[in-house]
Design a protein around this motif. Structure first.
Motif, PDB file in Angstrom:
ATOM      1  N   ARG A   1       0.883  -1.392   0.012  1.00 54.76           N
ATOM      2  CA  ARG A   1       0.197  -0.040   0.010  1.00 54.76           C
ATOM      3  C   ARG A   1       0.861   1.164  -0.025  1.00 54.76           C
ATOM      4  N   THR A   2       2.040   1.223   0.178  1.00 52.81           N
ATOM      5  CA  THR A   2       2.959   2.349   0.262  1.00 52.81           C
ATOM      6  C   THR A   2       3.191   3.090  -1.186  1.00 52.81           C
ATOM      7  N   PRO A   3       2.702   4.224  -1.291  1.00 51.33           N
ATOM      8  CA  PRO A   3       2.953   5.157  -2.495  1.00 51.33           C
ATOM      9  C   PRO A   3       4.386   5.284  -2.849  1.00 51.33           C
ATOM     10  N   PRO A   4       4.438   5.705  -4.146  1.00 52.73           N
ATOM     11  CA  PRO A   4       6.137   5.874  -4.381  1.00 52.73           C
ATOM     12  C   PRO A   4       6.559   7.197  -3.476  1.00 52.73           C
ATOM     13  N   LEU A   5       7.789   7.021  -3.297  1.00 51.53           N
ATOM     14  CA  LEU A   5       8.252   8.129  -2.068  1.00 51.53           C
ATOM     15  C   LEU A   5       8.998   8.976  -2.821  1.00 51.53           C
ATOM     16  N   LEU A   6       9.080  10.168  -2.260  1.00 48.70           N
ATOM     17  CA  LEU A   6       9.780  11.299  -2.894  1.00 48.70           C
ATOM     18  C   LEU A   6      11.417  11.349  -2.570  1.00 48.70           C
ATOM     19  N   VAL A   7      12.171  11.433  -3.778  1.00 47.67           N
ATOM     20  CA  VAL A   7      13.554  11.173  -3.612  1.00 47.67           C
ATOM     21  C   VAL A   7      14.063  12.346  -4.189  1.00 47.67           C
ATOM     22  N   PRO A   8      15.204  13.026  -3.606  1.00 47.15           N
ATOM     23  CA  PRO A   8      15.978  14.188  -4.116  1.00 47.15           C
ATOM     24  C   PRO A   8      17.014  13.870  -4.942  1.00 47.15           C
ATOM     25  N   GLU A   9      17.304  14.665  -6.078  1.00 50.65           N
ATOM     26  CA  GLU A   9      18.475  14.308  -6.950  1.00 50.65           C
ATOM     27  C   GLU A   9      18.986  15.434  -7.199  1.00 50.65           C
ATOM     28  N   GLY A  10      19.607  16.330  -6.456  1.00 53.23           N
ATOM     29  CA  GLY A  10      19.929  17.730  -6.763  1.00 53.23           C
ATOM     30  C   GLY A  10      19.304  18.601  -7.299  1.00 53.23           C
ATOM     31  N   ASP A  11      18.987  18.860  -8.133  1.00 52.96           N
ATOM     32  CA  ASP A  11      18.281  20.169  -9.004  1.00 52.96           C
ATOM     33  C   ASP A  11      16.905  19.481  -9.376  1.00 52.96           C
ATOM     34  N   GLY A  12      16.670  18.189  -9.259  1.00 54.42           N
ATOM     35  CA  GLY A  12      15.375  17.557  -9.588  1.00 54.42           C
ATOM     36  C   GLY A  12      14.943  16.655  -8.344  1.00 54.42           C
ATOM     37  N   LEU A  13      13.981  16.279  -8.450  1.00 50.17           N
ATOM     38  CA  LEU A  13      13.142  15.332  -7.548  1.00 50.17           C
ATOM     39  C   LEU A  13      12.450  14.162  -8.354  1.00 50.17           C
ATOM     40  N   ARG A  14      12.171  13.085  -7.838  1.00 45.94           N
ATOM     41  CA  ARG A  14      11.482  11.890  -8.572  1.00 45.94           C
ATOM     42  C   ARG A  14      10.817  11.269  -7.243  1.00 45.94           C
ATOM     43  N   LEU A  15       9.687  10.615  -7.909  1.00 45.59           N
ATOM     44  CA  LEU A  15       8.915   9.886  -6.866  1.00 45.59           C
ATOM     45  C   LEU A  15       9.163   8.229  -7.395  1.00 45.59           C
ATOM     46  N   GLN A  16       9.755   7.691  -6.385  1.00 46.16           N
ATOM     47  CA  GLN A  16      10.294   6.321  -6.563  1.00 46.16           C
ATOM     48  C   GLN A  16       9.636   5.362  -5.644  1.00 46.16           C
ATOM     49  N   SER A  17       9.253   4.064  -6.449  1.00 46.80           N
ATOM     50  CA  SER A  17       8.811   2.844  -5.717  1.00 46.80           C
ATOM     51  C   SER A  17       9.828   1.952  -5.338  1.00 46.80           C
ATOM     52  N   PHE A  18       9.480   1.568  -4.026  1.00 48.51           N
ATOM     53  CA  PHE A  18      10.698   0.841  -3.352  1.00 48.51           C
ATOM     54  C   PHE A  18      10.389  -0.671  -3.202  1.00 48.51           C
ATOM     55  N   PRO A  19      11.089  -1.413  -2.991  1.00 47.59           N
ATOM     56  CA  PRO A  19      10.651  -2.942  -2.899  1.00 47.59           C
ATOM     57  C   PRO A  19      10.117  -2.968  -1.547  1.00 47.59           C
ATOM     58  N   VAL A  20       8.984  -4.157  -1.672  1.00 49.81           N
ATOM     59  CA  VAL A  20       8.557  -4.552  -0.366  1.00 49.81           C
ATOM     60  C   VAL A  20       9.563  -4.829   0.795  1.00 49.81           C
ATOM     61  N   GLY A  21       9.304  -4.344   1.857  1.00 52.75           N
ATOM     62  CA  GLY A  21      10.195  -4.569   3.161  1.00 52.75           C
ATOM     63  C   GLY A  21      11.270  -3.760   3.285  1.00 52.75           C
ATOM     64  N   THR A  22      11.403  -2.653   2.156  1.00 48.94           N
ATOM     65  CA  THR A  22      12.495  -1.716   2.427  1.00 48.94           C
ATOM     66  C   THR A  22      12.039  -0.891   3.804  1.00 48.94           C
ATOM     67  N   GLU A  23      13.181  -0.493   4.581  1.00 53.14           N
ATOM     68  CA  GLU A  23      13.038   0.257   5.610  1.00 53.14           C
ATOM     69  C   GLU A  23      13.219   1.710   5.285  1.00 53.14           C
ATOM     70  N   VAL A  24      12.188   2.785   5.542  1.00 50.98           N
ATOM     71  CA  VAL A  24      12.461   4.059   5.023  1.00 50.98           C
ATOM     72  C   VAL A  24      12.470   4.948   6.350  1.00 50.98           C
ATOM     73  N   VAL A  25      13.357   5.468   6.360  1.00 48.32           N
ATOM     74  CA  VAL A  25      13.706   6.457   7.635  1.00 48.32           C
ATOM     75  C   VAL A  25      13.403   7.711   7.565  1.00 48.32           C
ATOM     76  N   TYR A  26      12.278   8.067   8.355  1.00 46.18           N
ATOM     77  CA  TYR A  26      12.017   9.496   8.127  1.00 46.18           C
ATOM     78  C   TYR A  26      12.483  10.543   8.988  1.00 46.18           C
ATOM     79  N   PRO A  27      12.902  11.789   8.869  1.00 46.42           N
ATOM     80  CA  PRO A  27      13.326  12.499   9.980  1.00 46.42           C
ATOM     81  C   PRO A  27      12.027  13.186  10.730  1.00 46.42           C
ATOM     82  N   ALA A  28      12.422  13.990  11.718  1.00 43.45           N
ATOM     83  CA  ALA A  28      11.270  14.284  12.579  1.00 43.45           C
ATOM     84  C   ALA A  28      10.761  15.561  11.880  1.00 43.45           C
ATOM     85  N   ASP A  29       9.521  16.044  12.057  1.00 40.87           N
ATOM     86  CA  ASP A  29       9.108  17.332  11.804  1.00 40.87           C
ATOM     87  C   ASP A  29       8.984  18.013  12.898  1.00 40.87           C
ATOM     88  N   THR A  30       9.738  19.104  12.757  1.00 38.38           N
ATOM     89  CA  THR A  30      10.237  19.946  14.110  1.00 38.38           C
ATOM     90  C   THR A  30       9.409  21.467  13.971  1.00 38.38           C
TER      91      THR A  30
END
Length: 504
Positions: A13-42
């Protein structure tokens, strides 16, 4: 309310995730089971700057009230460092600190005051940037008569030796009191050492950030120099907001995007297709950063305090070391003010900035793989990074070994053209690419393959890496060393985060 960082496990159910690539951005799908580490919202931790700064100046961590340290007849120098942290949207909190310190000095009858803006080997600020940083009132009052200036690491007439082997700006050495105003950065160093790096002569900076910067001799010189300074450190901790107001949705978690956010995303992608420069300008616009906390005290006390405050908003606990670490390259790093993220800065960001952002053990196991996203287009800014193109062509074209690379550093450090661009045209000094290379080489020493998704293959090879077209291709490339079913961990940045690896 601020939200802490967390680890998401990718499922169907996880949607494609935002990945920065310098001057650009992409929405990238990751394999099932990937750990995604999100920073705090401060963003919910902000405090009132005026009140917080006044309280900090009155109640030092271990030095008492700053007002009590100010005496008539003193030579007071206010250093403003940490310029790698871009000014936020609105009034920069460093300006508020400087204004309050100046008011305290005026009440105490201190007439000999100089404001020194220092950026080490980084670009010396323009008058416009000084105004953005310090405000029109300070600039108008101090700039004309030379009481506001920027440090020049190559101006021999304004450099003095503080202790053997450490040359600093003469004004700092000759001051009765130095009040250093800085913004705490990820994995904050001792403010005293950071100050030395910013106000020192180029030969001293080369020792402090060179290939042997961790040597005991250098460490001893740093301790001696900081102890010799009449220093009070004022450290500000800002929140983690990293996108301008128009792109604020990029800082939200992807499953929280509303319809208007998705429309804004498609608009941004369309703009990037039409004009990379315009997309970069939009991404690098000032973010609406707010003050979380501020303190003043000795260098040691302020450093310990800053590390604790940053840990509260940057550290995310993860279990064990992964086989594969996946990371993007943010649009803004400490080394690309207003410029594109070139291959050298991208490599530093992914390895020293991403892989190296840890409390102890790296987030990837020894011999594991790193997969990063960036096109590695072989383009370098002649305005901001004048030496990087020559470093890429003349040095990396021969060797990538740090010990052999170091043999070329003197030529770049002594080059008159690079020196002129640094002193008069707001460029980085010629030694910057060497410092970046030493740091990224040290960070990658413990890992195996480094693969760049969507990268120019020739550029990746020259840097000592490999290139892949897609994430799936990259995982196939590293499968010989990590297996067909590796544990994958993705660092979802920006904003920055620090992994705290526990367990096995």
């Amino acid at each position: 309310m601020a939200r802490p960082g967390f680890v998401l496990t990718v499922d169907d159910r996880t949607p494609p995730l935002l990945v920065p690539e310098g001057d650009g951005l992409r929405l990238q799908s990751f394999p099932v089971g990937t750990e995604v580490v999100y920073p705090a919202d401060t963003s919910g931790r902000r405090t009132d700057p005026g009140t917080a700064i006044a309280t900090a100046l009155e109640q030092g961590l271990d030095t008492g009230s700053l007002a009590e340290r100010l005496q008539p007849g003193q030579r007071l120098t206010i250093t403003v460092t940490g310029l790698q942290e871009a000014p936020g949207h609105g009034v920069d909190p460093r300006r508020r600190v400087v204004e309050q310190v100046l008011e305290l000095a005026a009440r105490a009858g201190v007439d000999d005051v100089v404001v020194l803006v220092a950026n080490g080997v980084g670009p010396r600020p323009t008058d416009r940037q000084l105004t953005e940083l310090l405000g029109e009132r300070v600039v108008r009052s101090f700039l004309a008569d030379g009481r506001l200036r920027s440090h020049d690491a190559l101006d021999r007439s304004r450099l003095r030796e503080l202790v053997p082997g450490v040359e600093l700006d003469a004004r700092v050495v000759e001051s009765d009191l130095v009040v250093d105003v800085s913004v705490a950065r990820q994995r904050a160093d001792d403010p005293g050492r950071t100050l030395l790096e910013n106000v020192s002569a180029l030969p001293t900076q080369r020792r402090l950030r060179g290939r042997d910067a961790a040597a005991e001799e250098v460490a001893a010189d740093v301790v001696a120099a900081v102890a010799a300074l009449p220093l009070v450190s004022v450290v500000l901790v800002l929140d983690q907001v990293s996108h301008p107001p128009a792109l604020e949705f990029l800082g939200r978690r992807e499953w929280e995007w509303k319809l208007r956010d998705r429309l804004a995303w498609f608009g941004l992608r369309r703009l990037a297709d039409l004009s990379t420069d315009q997309a970069r300008t939009l991404l690098q616009a000032p973010a609406d950063r707010g003050l979380v906390a501020v303190a003043q005290g000795s260098s040691a006390a302020a450093g310990e305090w800053a590390r604790a405050r940053l840990a509260e908003q940057e550290q995310v606990r993860v279990t064990g070391q992964a086989d594969v670490l996946v990371t993007g390259v943010p649009h803004r790093t400490p080394f690309n003010p207003g410029a594109a993220v070139d291959p050298l800065v991208a490599a530093w960001s992914a390895l020293a900035g991403g892989l190296g952002a840890t409390t102890g053990r790296p987030a990837v196991r020894p011999g594991g793989a790193v997969i990063a996203f960036h096109p590695l287009t072989p383009s370098f800014s002649a305005r901001v990074h004048p030496a990087s193109a020559d470093f890429y062509a003349d040095v990396l074209g021969v060797t990538t070994d740090p010990a052999e690379v170091a043999g070329h550093e003197d030529r770049f450090a002594e080059d008159e053209w690079y020196a002129s661009l640094y002193r008069h045209h707001h460029a980085h000094a010629g030694v910057l690419p060497f410092q970046l290379w030493y740091e990224l080489a040290a960070a990658r020493a413990g890992v195996g393959e480094v693969v760049w998704v969507g990268a120019d293959r020739a550029v990746a090879a020259r840097l000592g890496f490999r290139a892949a077209t897609t994430l799936a291709d990259a995982l196939e490339i590293v499968s010989d060393s990590v297996g067909r079913t590796p544990t994958i961990r993705h660092l979802h940045t920006p904003p920055g985060l620090v992994t705290d690896v526990v367990g096995g």
